[in-house]
Enzyme design. Structure first.
Site, PDB file in Angstrom:
ATOM      1  N   MET A   4      23.713   9.516   3.083  1.00  0.00           N
ATOM      2  CA  MET A   4      23.496  10.701   3.774  1.00  0.00           C
ATOM      3  C   MET A   4      23.795  10.546   5.580  1.00  0.00           C
ATOM      4  O   MET A   4      24.198  11.493   6.031  1.00  0.00           O
ATOM      5  CB  MET A   4      22.217  11.271   3.594  1.00  0.00           C
ATOM      6  CG  MET A   4      21.843  12.755   4.009  1.00  0.00           C
ATOM      7  SD  MET A   4      23.115  14.036   3.565  1.00  0.00           S
ATOM      8  CE  MET A   4      22.087  14.583   2.313  1.00  0.00           C
ATOM      9  N   PHE A  61     -11.475  -8.028  13.627  1.00  0.00           N
ATOM     10  CA  PHE A  61     -10.720  -8.416  12.759  1.00  0.00           C
ATOM     11  C   PHE A  61     -10.080  -7.510  11.843  1.00  0.00           C
ATOM     12  O   PHE A  61     -11.163  -6.721  11.072  1.00  0.00           O
ATOM     13  CB  PHE A  61     -10.685  -9.798  12.150  1.00  0.00           C
ATOM     14  CG  PHE A  61      -9.608 -10.179  11.136  1.00  0.00           C
ATOM     15  CD1 PHE A  61      -8.518 -10.641  11.719  1.00  0.00           C
ATOM     16  CD2 PHE A  61      -9.955 -10.296   9.694  1.00  0.00           C
ATOM     17  CE1 PHE A  61      -7.597 -10.836  10.525  1.00  0.00           C
ATOM     18  CE2 PHE A  61      -8.801 -10.666   9.003  1.00  0.00           C
ATOM     19  CZ  PHE A  61      -7.745 -11.003   9.251  1.00  0.00           C
ATOM     20  N   GLN A  62      -9.022  -7.007  11.659  1.00  0.00           N
ATOM     21  CA  GLN A  62      -8.451  -5.948  10.887  1.00  0.00           C
ATOM     22  C   GLN A  62      -9.197  -4.611  11.133  1.00  0.00           C
ATOM     23  O   GLN A  62      -9.599  -3.892  10.220  1.00  0.00           O
ATOM     24  CB  GLN A  62      -8.514  -6.414   9.487  1.00  0.00           C
ATOM     25  CG  GLN A  62      -7.505  -7.567   9.205  1.00  0.00           C
ATOM     26  CD  GLN A  62      -7.340  -7.775   7.529  1.00  0.00           C
ATOM     27  OE1 GLN A  62      -8.330  -7.837   6.821  1.00  0.00           O
ATOM     28  NE2 GLN A  62      -6.200  -8.459   7.300  1.00  0.00           N
ATOM     29  N   GLU A  81       0.673  -1.165  -0.095  1.00  0.00           N
ATOM     30  CA  GLU A  81       0.024   0.203   0.159  1.00  0.00           C
ATOM     31  C   GLU A  81       0.845   1.255  -0.037  1.00  0.00           C
ATOM     32  O   GLU A  81       0.381   2.274  -0.524  1.00  0.00           O
ATOM     33  CB  GLU A  81      -0.971   0.007   1.184  1.00  0.00           C
ATOM     34  CG  GLU A  81      -2.200  -1.026   0.882  1.00  0.00           C
ATOM     35  CD  GLU A  81      -1.694  -2.414   1.590  1.00  0.00           C
ATOM     36  OE1 GLU A  81      -0.471  -2.567   1.927  1.00  0.00           O
ATOM     37  OE2 GLU A  81      -2.603  -3.223   1.826  1.00  0.00           O
ATOM     38  N   LYS A 106     -17.780  -1.664   5.888  1.00  0.00           N
ATOM     39  CA  LYS A 106     -18.397  -2.739   4.651  1.00  0.00           C
ATOM     40  C   LYS A 106     -19.847  -2.523   4.434  1.00  0.00           C
ATOM     41  O   LYS A 106     -20.147  -2.728   3.559  1.00  0.00           O
ATOM     42  CB  LYS A 106     -17.782  -3.832   5.262  1.00  0.00           C
ATOM     43  CG  LYS A 106     -17.650  -4.944   3.899  1.00  0.00           C
ATOM     44  CD  LYS A 106     -17.083  -6.288   4.396  1.00  0.00           C
ATOM     45  CE  LYS A 106     -17.033  -7.210   3.394  1.00  0.00           C
ATOM     46  NZ  LYS A 106     -16.370  -8.381   3.753  1.00  0.00           N
TER      47      LYS A 106
HETATM   48  C1  TPP Z   1      11.799   5.908   5.847  1.00  0.00           C
HETATM   49  C2  TPP Z   1      13.268   6.723   6.099  1.00  0.00           C
HETATM   50  N1  TPP Z   1      13.916   6.011   7.143  1.00  0.00           N
HETATM   51  C3  TPP Z   1      14.895   6.710   7.510  1.00  0.00           C
HETATM   52  C4  TPP Z   1      15.354   7.846   6.847  1.00  0.00           C
HETATM   53  C5  TPP Z   1      16.542   8.649   7.351  1.00  0.00           C
HETATM   54  N2  TPP Z   1      17.489   8.717   6.318  1.00  0.00           N
HETATM   55  C6  TPP Z   1      17.686   9.765   5.457  1.00  0.00           C
HETATM   56  S1  TPP Z   1      18.943   9.878   4.241  1.00  0.00           S
HETATM   57  C7  TPP Z   1      19.129   8.203   4.584  1.00  0.00           C
HETATM   58  C8  TPP Z   1      19.970   7.343   3.911  1.00  0.00           C
HETATM   59  C9  TPP Z   1      19.618   6.972   2.476  1.00  0.00           C
HETATM   60  O1  TPP Z   1      20.549   6.304   1.772  1.00  0.00           O
HETATM   61  P1  TPP Z   1      20.361   5.623   0.430  1.00  0.00           P
HETATM   62  O2  TPP Z   1      18.922   5.547  -0.033  1.00  0.00           O
HETATM   63  O3  TPP Z   1      21.136   4.795   0.007  1.00  0.00           O
HETATM   64  O4  TPP Z   1      20.539   7.017  -0.287  1.00  0.00           O
HETATM   65  P2  TPP Z   1      22.027   8.037  -0.316  1.00  0.00           P
HETATM   66  O5  TPP Z   1      22.194   8.693   0.768  1.00  0.00           O
HETATM   67  O6  TPP Z   1      23.193   7.029  -0.210  1.00  0.00           O
HETATM   68  O7  TPP Z   1      22.015   8.769  -1.559  1.00  0.00           O
HETATM   69  C10 TPP Z   1      18.439   7.542   5.699  1.00  0.00           C
HETATM   70  C11 TPP Z   1      18.448   6.173   6.140  1.00  0.00           C
HETATM   71  C12 TPP Z   1      14.598   8.527   6.013  1.00  0.00           C
HETATM   72  N3  TPP Z   1      14.605   9.560   5.491  1.00  0.00           N
HETATM   73  N4  TPP Z   1      13.429   7.697   5.754  1.00  0.00           N
END
Ligand code: TPP
Length: 572
Positions: free
Chosen positions: A482, A123-124, A61, A173
């Site tokens: 990042m 349920f759900q 989803e 529903k």
């Molecule tokens: C759902 C979610 N979980 C955690 C984060 C925290 N977060 C921000 S950037 C990042 C790293 C992303 O890594 P990647 O997708 O490999 O991209 P890159 O930064 O290497 O380009 C994380 C874990 C987030 N923004 N969203």
């Protein structure tokens, strides 16, 4: 909120609630919905059986709602998502919050257990209206099938007018099974909801006076410019008054990245020119921007301190939220700028323009180019050059997102689709599917990280089955780039849980879904396989293995002033 609707025509034939819902969606001109079935939406899915409405079966989803969101961002029309009760509905939560933060129009339809079971921990069963109350623009629990047409009409109206946002319609529903006649309202009025679109003339007069006095004016344009379709008016206003423009992440494309008045993006990873213009301006005109902490660094005490603040926004709640506002202008950005461009005086800003344009030329984005090393910034530049910039680009969240913002100068609105406010990893790829469906003839590129891609790559099945020709560029640095960057800079290189070893081979994973896949480890390979991917008529994934310890610069740390920019490797 109550309605006052005019009934259009009368038809005595009875339909079930789910048939009525389908008719409402068709009346609204919905051409595609994204979703996932389950027990509580069995009647709704039964009404879709004959295929009157194009429905795409996502594999999660979250994928469905991000696809609907990508569709909405690419068109400006509300995206539609359908999910079942309980886990189906709760799987939408991230996507709803994501749309709310970026003011994206969505109509989210969830099934719920029958009303006789609500409150029994059936349920759900999940109180999705309660759960999403703070992250929707509005929500409805439908208790009577007779209300359904009015509610759907209101939901589309609320989602797409004023400051857009997600609206939830939760349908028990028994309501989707109940029968009623069908009349779709031809008009809609929602008591207490009348977004103001025309600016107050007095505030406009104050703006013109401020423009006459300003020597260092600056426009900070945000996502509101894109939302209201005000790009032409913004160009005309900026050119006439001779004001340089910086566009936030959400505003990219709202002002052409090739225009001589453009200073790039401000804030944490923004340009020297934009940040220093913010520091030194004497009149700051925020347009459809909300002065969030990725722009101000949360240091209001150091932000545009010498400037009078003008804030133009459709949402009065934004004005004065983060900054004290000297001239508040509540209204639709397009209408405000249309008036302003007629009457705005030319600012005495020649010396200032020379200064900021000089900064822009003197401090472009830079990275250290190393022989034989595939740099992520170079990959983004190549994506730009290979398409002539003529593409819709979605990103995920992380370093690659910032490199796209830095190295892909967008010329048109709605060509950059990114999760700005919530910063949702997993957004970019499904959003690209929605964007491609919305804009079939165009090149749609999903630039994603190897981390984020793994959050929603199951939607490759949708790309394969529906032959959606999205091109995915995985900027694969084998880590959560990042986060790794922040650990390097702020945590003394104590790298904690950012190594993505154990990730699948993206080429084989993609091929398992029946989608074409390529890998590039050098520039030569990158040029060759990217060309092949672009020429391939169907979806394709390119796994670019890039230098893994590259950082995004410039950078301003949270909580510091915009004058404390770290310029990075190429520091000068
Ligand atoms: C759902 C979610 N979980 C955690 C984060 C925290 N977060 C921000 S950037 C990042 C790293 C992303 O890594 P990647 O997708 O490999 O991209 P890159 O930064 O290497 O380009 C994380 C874990 C987030 N923004 N969203």
């Amino acid at each position: 909120m109550t309605d006052s609707t005019e009934r259009a025509g009368k038809d005595e034939k009875e339909f079930t609630g789910s048939e009525i819902l389908l008719r409402c969606l068709l009346e609204e001109g919905v051409d595609v919905a994204f979703g996932y079935p389950g027990g509580a939406v069995l009647p709704i899915y039964d009404s879709l059986y004959r295929g009157a409405l194009n429905h795409l079966l996502a594999r999660h989803e979250q994928g469905a709602i991000h696809a609907a969101d990508g569709y909405a961002r690419a068109t400006g029309k509300p995206g539609v998502v359908i999910a079942t009760s309980g886990p189906g509905a709760t799987n939408l939560v991230t996507g709803i919050a994501n749309a709310q933060m970026d003011s994206i129009p969505l109509v989210c339809i969830t099934g719920n257990v029958a009303q006789s079971l609500i409150g029994t921990d059936a349920f759900q069963e999940a109180d999705i209206v309660g759960i999403t109350m703070p992250i929707t623009k509005h929500s409805y629990l439908v208790t009577d099938v007779k209300d359904l047409p009015r509610i759907v009409k209101e939901a589309f109206h609320i989602a797409s007018t004023g400051r857009p946002g997600p609206v939830l319609i939760d349908i028990p529903k028994d309501v989707s099974n109940a029968k009623s006649t069908f009349q779709y309202p031809s008009t809609v009025t929602v008591r207490g909801y009348q977004p103001k679109s025309d600016p107050h003339p007095l505030q406009l007069t104050r703006l013109y006076q401020a423009l006459k006095e300003a020597k260092k004016p600056l426009i900070l344009a945000g996502g509101g410019v894109v939302t209201s379709g005000a790009e032409k008016e913004l160009i005309a206003f900026a050119e006439k008054a001779r004001i340089p423009v910086t566009t936030t992440l959400m505003g990219l494309g709202g002002f052409p990245g090739q225009h001589s008045l453009w200073l790039g993006m401000p804030g944490m990873h923004g340009t020297y020119a934009a940040n220093h213009a913010l520091l030194e301006c004497d009149l700051l005109i925020g347009i459809g921007a909300r002065f969030d902490d990725r722009v101000t660094m949360g240091r209001i005490d150091k932000f545009a301190t010498g400037a009078k603040i003008v804030h133009i926004d459709i949402d009065p709640a934004e004005i004065g939220k983060n900054l004290d506002t000297f001239i508040p202008i509540v209204g639709d950005v397009k209408k405000v700028l249309a008036s302003a461009m007629q009457e705005a005086p030319r600012c005495p800003s020649d010396a200032w323009l020379k200064q900021v344009q000089g900064w822009y030329r003197q401090y472009p984005f830079r990275y250290r180019d190393e022989e034989g090393v595939l740099k992520p910034q170079w990959v983004i530049q190549h994506l730009y050059e290979s398409t002539g910039g003529d593409a819709v680009v979605t990103t995920d969240v992380g370093q690659h997102q910032m490199w796209v913002a830095q190295y892909f100068p967008f010329a048109r609105p709605r060509s950059f689709i990114t999760s700005g406010g919530l910063g949702t990893m997993g957004f970019g790829f499904p959003a690209a599917l929605g964007a491609q469906l919305a804009r079939p003839g165009e090149t749609v590129i999903s630039v994603t990280g190897d981390g984020g891609f793994q959050m929603t790559c199951q939607e490759l099945a949708v790309a394969a089955l529906s032959e959606i020709p999205v091109k995915v560029a995985v900027i694969n640095n084998h880590c959560l780039g990042m986060v790794r960057q922040w650990q390097e800079i702020f945590h003394k290189k104590r790298y904690s849980e950012v190594d993505l070893s154990g990730s699948p081979d993206f080429v084989r994973l993609t091929e398992a879904y029946g989608v074409k896949a390529f890998r590039a480890k050098t520039r030569e390979e990158a040029v060759r396989v990217w060309k092949e991917a672009l020429e391939h008529p169907g979806p394709a994934v390119v796994d670019f293995w890039v230098h893994s310890s590259e950082n995004v610069y410039p950078m301003v740390a949270s909580g510091t002033g915009l004058d404390e920019m770290m310029m990075g490797d190429e520091e000068g």
